[in-house]
Design a protein around this motif. Structure first.
Motif, PDB file in Angstrom:
ATOM      1  N   ASP A   1       0.881  -1.720  -0.082  1.00 43.88           N
ATOM      2  CA  ASP A   1      -0.131   0.326  -0.091  1.00 43.88           C
ATOM      3  C   ASP A   1       0.668   0.803   0.145  1.00 43.88           C
ATOM      4  OD1 ASP A   1      -2.141  -1.477  -0.432  1.00 43.88           O
ATOM      5  OD2 ASP A   1      -2.792  -1.463   1.983  1.00 43.88           O
ATOM      6  N   LEU A   2       2.416   1.933   0.682  1.00 42.88           N
ATOM      7  CA  LEU A   2       2.647   2.340   0.737  1.00 42.88           C
ATOM      8  C   LEU A   2       3.277   2.496  -0.263  1.00 42.88           C
ATOM      9  CD1 LEU A   2       5.312   1.682   4.176  1.00 42.88           C
ATOM     10  CD2 LEU A   2       3.272   4.195   3.875  1.00 42.88           C
ATOM     11  N   ALA A   3       3.653   1.328  -1.123  1.00 44.80           N
ATOM     12  CA  ALA A   3       4.739   1.520  -2.715  1.00 44.80           C
ATOM     13  C   ALA A   3       3.524   2.105  -4.078  1.00 44.80           C
ATOM     14  CB  ALA A   3       4.796   0.336  -3.430  1.00 44.80           C
ATOM     15  N   LEU A   4       2.152   1.669  -3.711  1.00 46.68           N
ATOM     16  CA  LEU A   4       0.694   2.473  -4.064  1.00 46.68           C
ATOM     17  C   LEU A   4       1.377   4.126  -3.796  1.00 46.68           C
ATOM     18  CD1 LEU A   4      -1.510  -0.828  -4.605  1.00 46.68           C
ATOM     19  CD2 LEU A   4      -0.904   0.179  -5.905  1.00 46.68           C
ATOM     20  N   ASP A   5       0.849   4.702  -2.321  1.00 42.66           N
ATOM     21  CA  ASP A   5       0.983   5.544  -2.598  1.00 42.66           C
ATOM     22  C   ASP A   5       1.868   6.710  -3.490  1.00 42.66           C
ATOM     23  OD1 ASP A   5      -1.692   5.508  -0.852  1.00 42.66           O
ATOM     24  OD2 ASP A   5      -0.045   5.376   0.588  1.00 42.66           O
TER      25      ASP A   5
ATOM     26  N   PHE B   1       5.553  21.250 -23.820  1.00 36.57           N
ATOM     27  CA  PHE B   1       5.246  19.945 -24.136  1.00 36.57           C
ATOM     28  C   PHE B   1       4.439  20.058 -23.247  1.00 36.57           C
ATOM     29  CE2 PHE B   1       9.158  19.245 -21.080  1.00 36.57           C
ATOM     30  CZ  PHE B   1       8.435  18.443 -20.187  1.00 36.57           C
ATOM     31  N   THR B   2       3.670  19.152 -23.076  1.00 37.36           N
ATOM     32  CA  THR B   2       1.866  18.970 -22.142  1.00 37.36           C
ATOM     33  C   THR B   2       2.245  17.523 -22.089  1.00 37.36           C
ATOM     34  OG1 THR B   2       0.602  18.389 -24.074  1.00 37.36           O
ATOM     35  CG2 THR B   2       0.502  20.495 -23.111  1.00 37.36           C
ATOM     36  N   ILE B   3       2.089  16.750 -20.780  1.00 35.19           N
ATOM     37  CA  ILE B   3       2.276  15.480 -20.611  1.00 35.19           C
ATOM     38  C   ILE B   3       1.427  15.026 -19.966  1.00 35.19           C
ATOM     39  CG2 ILE B   3       2.530  15.873 -17.521  1.00 35.19           C
ATOM     40  CD1 ILE B   3       4.969  13.241 -20.420  1.00 35.19           C
ATOM     41  N   ARG B   4       0.932  13.872 -20.399  1.00 35.37           N
ATOM     42  CA  ARG B   4      -0.578  12.641 -19.989  1.00 35.37           C
ATOM     43  C   ARG B   4      -0.325  11.805 -19.836  1.00 35.37           C
ATOM     44  NH1 ARG B   4      -4.609  10.486 -24.570  1.00 35.37           N
ATOM     45  NH2 ARG B   4      -5.341   9.344 -23.525  1.00 35.37           N
ATOM     46  N   TYR B   5      -1.095  11.541 -17.989  1.00 35.91           N
ATOM     47  CA  TYR B   5      -0.416   9.806 -17.465  1.00 35.91           C
ATOM     48  C   TYR B   5      -1.732   8.884 -18.726  1.00 35.91           C
ATOM     49  CZ  TYR B   5      -1.609   6.607 -14.163  1.00 35.91           C
ATOM     50  OH  TYR B   5      -1.105   5.014 -13.689  1.00 35.91           O
ATOM     51  N   ASN B   6      -0.971   7.674 -19.313  1.00 41.04           N
ATOM     52  CA  ASN B   6      -1.787   6.736 -19.439  1.00 41.04           C
ATOM     53  C   ASN B   6      -1.834   5.593 -19.115  1.00 41.04           C
ATOM     54  OD1 ASN B   6      -1.933   8.482 -22.081  1.00 41.04           O
ATOM     55  ND2 ASN B   6       0.334   7.568 -22.829  1.00 41.04           N
ATOM     56  N   GLY B   7      -0.861   4.974 -17.658  1.00 44.32           N
ATOM     57  CA  GLY B   7      -1.260   3.688 -17.042  1.00 44.32           C
ATOM     58  C   GLY B   7       0.278   3.468 -16.749  1.00 44.32           C
ATOM     59  N   SER B   8      -0.500   2.255 -15.220  1.00 39.79           N
ATOM     60  CA  SER B   8       0.915   1.839 -14.953  1.00 39.79           C
ATOM     61  C   SER B   8       0.698   0.420 -14.668  1.00 39.79           C
ATOM     62  CB  SER B   8       0.280   2.628 -13.627  1.00 39.79           C
ATOM     63  OG  SER B   8       0.706   3.462 -13.030  1.00 39.79           O
ATOM     64  N   THR B   9       1.557  -0.344 -14.281  1.00 40.32           N
ATOM     65  CA  THR B   9       1.547  -2.011 -14.520  1.00 40.32           C
ATOM     66  C   THR B   9       3.011  -2.309 -12.956  1.00 40.32           C
ATOM     67  OG1 THR B   9       3.885  -1.888 -15.740  1.00 40.32           O
ATOM     68  CG2 THR B   9       1.316  -1.944 -16.505  1.00 40.32           C
ATOM     69  N   ARG B  10       2.297  -3.307 -12.485  1.00 41.49           N
ATOM     70  CA  ARG B  10       3.128  -3.318 -11.525  1.00 41.49           C
ATOM     71  C   ARG B  10       3.494  -4.848 -11.365  1.00 41.49           C
ATOM     72  NH1 ARG B  10      -1.670  -1.101 -10.869  1.00 41.49           N
ATOM     73  NH2 ARG B  10      -1.582   1.352 -10.223  1.00 41.49           N
ATOM     74  N   SER B  11       4.697  -5.048 -10.506  1.00 38.13           N
ATOM     75  CA  SER B  11       4.817  -6.289 -10.310  1.00 38.13           C
ATOM     76  C   SER B  11       6.069  -6.605  -9.789  1.00 38.13           C
ATOM     77  CB  SER B  11       5.875  -7.404 -11.739  1.00 38.13           C
ATOM     78  OG  SER B  11       6.823  -6.266 -12.037  1.00 38.13           O
TER      79      SER B  11
ATOM     80  N   ILE C   1       9.050  -4.271  -5.101  1.00 37.91           N
ATOM     81  CA  ILE C   1       7.785  -4.368  -6.774  1.00 37.91           C
ATOM     82  C   ILE C   1       8.351  -3.062  -7.417  1.00 37.91           C
ATOM     83  CG2 ILE C   1       6.719  -1.986  -4.889  1.00 37.91           C
ATOM     84  CD1 ILE C   1       3.843  -3.567  -6.558  1.00 37.91           C
ATOM     85  N   LEU C   2       8.230  -3.775  -8.996  1.00 43.55           N
ATOM     86  CA  LEU C   2       7.984  -2.635  -9.822  1.00 43.55           C
ATOM     87  C   LEU C   2       7.195  -1.698 -10.070  1.00 43.55           C
ATOM     88  CD1 LEU C   2      11.102  -4.887 -11.246  1.00 43.55           C
ATOM     89  CD2 LEU C   2      11.890  -2.772  -9.686  1.00 43.55           C
ATOM     90  N   ILE C   3       7.350  -0.609  -9.974  1.00 37.97           N
ATOM     91  CA  ILE C   3       5.975   0.403 -11.002  1.00 37.97           C
ATOM     92  C   ILE C   3       6.919   0.489 -12.171  1.00 37.97           C
ATOM     93  CG2 ILE C   3       4.565   1.469 -10.465  1.00 37.97           C
ATOM     94  CD1 ILE C   3       3.984   1.135  -7.491  1.00 37.97           C
ATOM     95  N   LYS C   4       5.591   0.849 -13.680  1.00 37.83           N
ATOM     96  CA  LYS C   4       6.039   1.093 -14.244  1.00 37.83           C
ATOM     97  C   LYS C   4       5.031   2.477 -14.624  1.00 37.83           C
ATOM     98  CE  LYS C   4       7.538  -0.185 -19.566  1.00 37.83           C
ATOM     99  NZ  LYS C   4       8.028  -0.853 -19.791  1.00 37.83           N
ATOM    100  N   MET C   5       5.549   3.324 -14.876  1.00 36.43           N
ATOM    101  CA  MET C   5       3.813   4.566 -15.183  1.00 36.43           C
ATOM    102  C   MET C   5       4.437   4.474 -16.871  1.00 36.43           C
ATOM    103  SD  MET C   5       4.753   6.329 -11.819  1.00 36.43           S
ATOM    104  CE  MET C   5       6.112   5.426 -11.780  1.00 36.43           C
ATOM    105  N   ALA C   6       3.351   5.550 -17.818  1.00 33.54           N
ATOM    106  CA  ALA C   6       2.898   4.780 -19.189  1.00 33.54           C
ATOM    107  C   ALA C   6       2.814   6.338 -19.692  1.00 33.54           C
ATOM    108  CB  ALA C   6       2.629   4.459 -20.025  1.00 33.54           C
ATOM    109  N   PHE C   7       3.311   7.714 -20.218  1.00 29.10           N
ATOM    110  CA  PHE C   7       2.854   8.624 -19.774  1.00 29.10           C
ATOM    111  C   PHE C   7       3.085   9.444 -21.588  1.00 29.10           C
ATOM    112  CE2 PHE C   7       4.444   9.102 -15.765  1.00 29.10           C
ATOM    113  CZ  PHE C   7       3.678   9.200 -15.470  1.00 29.10           C
ATOM    114  N   THR C   8       2.213  10.136 -22.226  1.00 27.04           N
ATOM    115  CA  THR C   8       2.960  10.826 -23.315  1.00 27.04           C
ATOM    116  C   THR C   8       2.698  12.244 -23.362  1.00 27.04           C
ATOM    117  OG1 THR C   8       0.631   9.170 -24.562  1.00 27.04           O
ATOM    118  CG2 THR C   8       0.873  10.963 -25.562  1.00 27.04           C
ATOM    119  N   ALA C   9       3.744  12.768 -24.457  1.00 30.47           N
ATOM    120  CA  ALA C   9       4.447  13.900 -24.348  1.00 30.47           C
ATOM    121  C   ALA C   9       3.843  14.468 -26.115  1.00 30.47           C
ATOM    122  CB  ALA C   9       5.551  14.329 -24.063  1.00 30.47           C
ATOM    123  N   GLN C  10       3.376  15.635 -25.619  1.00 28.89           N
ATOM    124  CA  GLN C  10       3.229  16.512 -26.815  1.00 28.89           C
ATOM    125  C   GLN C  10       3.868  17.707 -26.885  1.00 28.89           C
ATOM    126  OE1 GLN C  10       0.795  15.284 -29.239  1.00 28.89           O
ATOM    127  NE2 GLN C  10       0.146  13.243 -28.214  1.00 28.89           N
ATOM    128  N   HIS C  11       4.656  17.363 -27.816  1.00 28.97           N
ATOM    129  CA  HIS C  11       5.887  18.732 -28.028  1.00 28.97           C
ATOM    130  C   HIS C  11       6.481  18.907 -29.465  1.00 28.97           C
ATOM    131  CE1 HIS C  11       9.174  16.331 -28.517  1.00 28.97           C
ATOM    132  NE2 HIS C  11       8.580  14.944 -28.115  1.00 28.97           N
TER     133      HIS C  11
END
Length: 144
Positions: free
Chosen positions: A89-93, A112-122, A130-140
């Motif tokens: 739970d601490l990792a999620l926070d 640029f602008t940035i947008r959050y797309n999603g996360s994966t956790r393993s 725990i490895l947390i990978k977050m995906a973002f999209t930047a418009q620039h």
């Protein structure tokens, strides 16, 4: 105003790096966490995965308006007796804190602008991290 891929990566890394306890890993993003001894608590990487041109008109003098996929991954240590739910739970926070830090990049730099797309956790097999990978999209605009 244009921004290069390196500037984009550096800006996001700076915003995550100022968070308490976080430090940029020296591993290439593709090799981060492949071996247990290459990761540490709150170490992170920022990778520029791919870029696509948008449907805007492309002019050499102005640059190319692009959409770039950026990845932020970090490791969070799980204590042996508190793996679930306490440290999980601490990792999620902490993940939410990192997402907000990356999204805060937009207000500090209008290039640029940035947008959050999603996360994966393993969780690694040893349940040490725990490895947390977050995906973002930047418009620039790419620098000419």
């Amino acid at each position: 105003m244009g921004v290069s891929f390196a500037q984009l990566r550096a800006e996001l890394a700076n915003n995550v790096g100022v968070l308490s306890g976080f430090h940029l890993s020296r591993m290439a993003p593709e090799y981060f966490a492949r071996q247990q001894d290459t990761i540490a608590h709150k170490s992170f990487v920022v990778g520029v995965d791919s870029t696509q041109a948008t449907t805007e008109r492309q002019r050499r003098a102005i640059g190319v308006y692009a959409s770039t996929n950026v990845m932020v991954m970090f490791a969070y240590r799980l204590r042996p007796l508190d793996v679930y739910p306490t440290d999980y739970d601490l990792a999620l926070d902490v993940e939410q804190t990192v997402i907000n830090a990356v999204l805060g990049t937009y207000s500090s730099n209008n290039a640029f602008t940035i947008r959050y797309n999603g996360s994966t956790r393993s969780v690694v097999d040893s349940q040490e991290f725990i490895l947390i990978k977050m995906a973002f999209t930047a418009q620039h605009t790419l620098t000419p």
